[in-house]
Scaffold this motif. Structure first.
Motif, PDB file in Angstrom:
ATOM      1  N   GLU A 236       0.821  -1.206   0.000  1.00 55.39           N
ATOM      2  CA  GLU A 236       0.000   0.000   0.000  1.00 55.39           C
ATOM      3  C   GLU A 236       0.859   1.261   0.000  1.00 55.39           C
ATOM      4  O   GLU A 236       0.550   2.244  -0.695  1.00 55.39           O
ATOM      5  CB  GLU A 236      -0.939   0.005   1.209  1.00 55.39           C
ATOM      6  CG  GLU A 236      -2.056  -1.023   1.151  1.00 55.39           C
ATOM      7  CD  GLU A 236      -1.564  -2.462   1.340  1.00 55.39           C
ATOM      8  OE1 GLU A 236      -0.465  -2.642   1.919  1.00 55.39           O
ATOM      9  OE2 GLU A 236      -2.268  -3.388   0.904  1.00 55.39           O
ATOM     10  N   LYS A 237       1.960   1.249   0.751  1.00 54.62           N
ATOM     11  CA  LYS A 237       2.829   2.421   0.798  1.00 54.62           C
ATOM     12  C   LYS A 237       3.539   2.628  -0.544  1.00 54.62           C
ATOM     13  O   LYS A 237       3.694   3.763  -1.005  1.00 54.62           O
ATOM     14  CB  LYS A 237       3.856   2.274   1.926  1.00 54.62           C
ATOM     15  CG  LYS A 237       3.260   2.442   3.314  1.00 54.62           C
ATOM     16  CD  LYS A 237       4.327   2.366   4.390  1.00 54.62           C
ATOM     17  CE  LYS A 237       3.708   2.546   5.767  1.00 54.62           C
ATOM     18  NZ  LYS A 237       4.716   2.465   6.854  1.00 54.62           N
ATOM     19  N   ASP A 239       2.376   1.708  -3.415  1.00 52.50           N
ATOM     20  CA  ASP A 239       1.318   2.162  -4.321  1.00 52.50           C
ATOM     21  C   ASP A 239       1.088   3.664  -4.175  1.00 52.50           C
ATOM     22  O   ASP A 239       1.001   4.406  -5.169  1.00 52.50           O
ATOM     23  CB  ASP A 239       0.033   1.395  -4.015  1.00 52.50           C
ATOM     24  CG  ASP A 239      -0.989   1.511  -5.135  1.00 52.50           C
ATOM     25  OD1 ASP A 239      -0.612   1.948  -6.242  1.00 52.50           O
ATOM     26  OD2 ASP A 239      -2.158   1.163  -4.915  1.00 52.50           O
ATOM     27  N   LYS A 240       1.005   4.134  -2.942  1.00 48.82           N
ATOM     28  CA  LYS A 240       0.744   5.552  -2.692  1.00 48.82           C
ATOM     29  C   LYS A 240       1.891   6.423  -3.192  1.00 48.82           C
ATOM     30  O   LYS A 240       1.668   7.483  -3.798  1.00 48.82           O
ATOM     31  CB  LYS A 240       0.530   5.779  -1.193  1.00 48.82           C
ATOM     32  CG  LYS A 240       0.104   7.200  -0.843  1.00 48.82           C
ATOM     33  CD  LYS A 240      -0.222   7.311   0.637  1.00 48.82           C
ATOM     34  CE  LYS A 240      -0.688   8.725   0.980  1.00 48.82           C
ATOM     35  NZ  LYS A 240      -1.023   8.859   2.420  1.00 48.82           N
ATOM     36  N   ILE A 243       1.910   6.415  -7.131  1.00 51.82           N
ATOM     37  CA  ILE A 243       0.827   7.222  -7.681  1.00 51.82           C
ATOM     38  C   ILE A 243       1.106   8.707  -7.475  1.00 51.82           C
ATOM     39  O   ILE A 243       0.838   9.526  -8.354  1.00 51.82           O
ATOM     40  CB  ILE A 243      -0.519   6.836  -7.030  1.00 51.82           C
ATOM     41  CG1 ILE A 243      -0.924   5.433  -7.476  1.00 51.82           C
ATOM     42  CG2 ILE A 243      -1.612   7.830  -7.407  1.00 51.82           C
ATOM     43  CD1 ILE A 243      -2.206   4.936  -6.847  1.00 51.82           C
ATOM     44  N   SER A 244       1.690   9.059  -6.330  1.00 58.81           N
ATOM     45  CA  SER A 244       1.928  10.473  -6.022  1.00 58.81           C
ATOM     46  C   SER A 244       2.916  11.112  -6.980  1.00 58.81           C
ATOM     47  O   SER A 244       2.889  12.324  -7.181  1.00 58.81           O
ATOM     48  CB  SER A 244       2.442  10.617  -4.581  1.00 58.81           C
ATOM     49  OG  SER A 244       3.757  10.087  -4.457  1.00 58.81           O
ATOM     50  N   GLU A 296      -8.044  12.742  -0.789  1.00 61.38           N
ATOM     51  CA  GLU A 296      -8.002  11.322  -0.995  1.00 61.38           C
ATOM     52  C   GLU A 296      -8.474  10.934  -2.399  1.00 61.38           C
ATOM     53  O   GLU A 296      -8.042   9.919  -2.958  1.00 61.38           O
ATOM     54  CB  GLU A 296      -8.818  10.570   0.056  1.00 61.38           C
ATOM     55  CG  GLU A 296     -10.307  10.890   0.047  1.00 61.38           C
ATOM     56  CD  GLU A 296     -10.624  12.069   0.967  1.00 61.38           C
ATOM     57  OE1 GLU A 296      -9.683  12.800   1.320  1.00 61.38           O
ATOM     58  OE2 GLU A 296     -11.803  12.242   1.346  1.00 61.38           O
ATOM     59  N   LEU A 299      -5.871  10.717  -5.325  1.00 59.19           N
ATOM     60  CA  LEU A 299      -4.980   9.564  -5.389  1.00 59.19           C
ATOM     61  C   LEU A 299      -5.659   8.339  -5.991  1.00 59.19           C
ATOM     62  O   LEU A 299      -5.065   7.290  -6.089  1.00 59.19           O
ATOM     63  CB  LEU A 299      -4.482   9.211  -3.975  1.00 59.19           C
ATOM     64  CG  LEU A 299      -3.613  10.275  -3.316  1.00 59.19           C
ATOM     65  CD1 LEU A 299      -3.205   9.795  -1.928  1.00 59.19           C
ATOM     66  CD2 LEU A 299      -2.372  10.580  -4.141  1.00 59.19           C
ATOM     67  N   GLN A 300      -6.926   8.502  -6.370  1.00 63.51           N
ATOM     68  CA  GLN A 300      -7.640   7.362  -6.912  1.00 63.51           C
ATOM     69  C   GLN A 300      -7.523   7.328  -8.430  1.00 63.51           C
ATOM     70  O   GLN A 300      -7.356   8.338  -9.079  1.00 63.51           O
ATOM     71  CB  GLN A 300      -9.120   7.433  -6.522  1.00 63.51           C
ATOM     72  CG  GLN A 300      -9.335   7.310  -5.015  1.00 63.51           C
ATOM     73  CD  GLN A 300     -10.813   7.402  -4.651  1.00 63.51           C
ATOM     74  OE1 GLN A 300     -11.645   7.582  -5.522  1.00 63.51           O
ATOM     75  NE2 GLN A 300     -11.109   7.285  -3.377  1.00 63.51           N
TER      76      GLN A 300
END
Length: 301
Positions: A236-237, A239-240, A243-244, A296, A299-300
């Motif tokens: 998850e980290k 991925d974030k 994406i960022s 939020e 980031l989707q």
């Protein structure tokens, strides 16, 4: 013509059926059927193999010799429709054979992939160190007191830091190393990513593959490395963070002249272009205010 069997003292040249030859167990250089291979096979077809390949005898149920140097010539011989190739038969230990294989490829190949150079430096340094005080094949007598890595770096026109960066790349999982060879992943970020655990690299590759973009900026690569070394990197980290990278504003925007030239007089200066476009954007966004979105949601996908 086959010579004496005392391989250690003289060269033993023989024509050997290529079906009896096995690739070197540490051969890491890609043998590509490209235009250069086509030219090589055509040359062999008309002129034969001018320089014998180097092989060593092995104990194997299927093969009699292992190719030390000459994998491309062997492939070219097969493509030329020939069954035998001239071989320089030598009795070589693993370290000496590895050094011979690597040096012949580094010297003769026009282009070396980053992954090939990485494994070549790794294997060569290991081979040099395994020789201990034996410096007759690779190191001059004047340089025997120097570190092996210093000598290796110097002989290949690299700094010691660059040498170890290349060797570090061998810790990348094969799919990421392939992307480096394909120039979809930059060298220095790839070095930073090599510090991630194998499982973390697999997560990263999965996310990059999903995003269809393998370019990881250095800052993100260093951030991933730092979190990994703290033992807190999760899927998850990653991925974030990945994406960022796509949400960061660009440092510069390129606008092709052909796109805007019809809106300006022919004698417009670059500065006038810039000022006019800035004014146009200001007016546009004043009349079309940007809608705010919860953080939020940005980031989707």
């Amino acid at each position: 013509m086959k010579g004496t069997k005392n391989h250690k003292e003289t060269r033993d040249i023989a024509f050997i059926d290529i079906s009896k030859l096995k690739p070197f167990f540490k051969h890491i250089f890609d043998v590509r059927d490209d235009e250069q291979m086509h030219e090589l096979s055509e040359s062999i077809k008309h002129n034969g193999v001018i320089e014998p390949i180097i092989v060593r005898p092995i104990t194997d149920e299927e093969f009699e010799y292992e190719i030390v140097a000459g994998h491309r010539r062997t492939r070219g011989t097969g493509l030329a429709g020939l069954t035998c190739i001239p071989c320089d038969i030598r009795e070589l230990d693993n370290a000496t054979a590895t050094l011979t294989m690597i040096d012949s490829n580094l010297q003769q190949r026009d282009s070396i992939l980053p992954s090939e150079k990485a494994w070549a430096y790794k294997y060569k340094l290991e081979a040099i160190k395994s020789q201990g005080k034996r410096n007759d094949l690779t190191l001059s007598q004047v340089a025997t007191k120097l570190r092996s890595d210093t000598i290796l770096a110097s002989k290949n026109n690299e700094s010691r830091d660059t040498l170890y960066r290349y060797i570090r790349l061998t810790n990348l999982i094969p799919p990421l190393l392939d992307k480096l060879d394909e120039k979809k992943l930059a060298f220095i970020p790839a070095v930073e990513l090599s510090y991630l655990k194998s499982e973390e690299q697999e997560w990263l590759y999965d996310i990059l593959y999903r995003e269809e973009n393998f370019g990881v900026p250095l800052a993100q690569a260093q951030k991933l490395k730092g979190i990994s070394q703290n033992g807190k990197l999760t899927y998850e980290k990653i991925d974030k963070i990945i994406i960022s990278r796509n949400l960061e504003p660009p440092k510069a925007i390129k606008l092709q002249y052909t796109v805007v030239k019809d809106f300006f007089p022919p004698d417009t200066t670059p500065k006038e272009y810039e000022i006019t476009i800035q004014k146009a954007l200001t007016e546009w966004f004043n009349n079309h205010p940007k809608k705010s979105q919860p953080e939020e949601q940005t980031l989707q996908r």
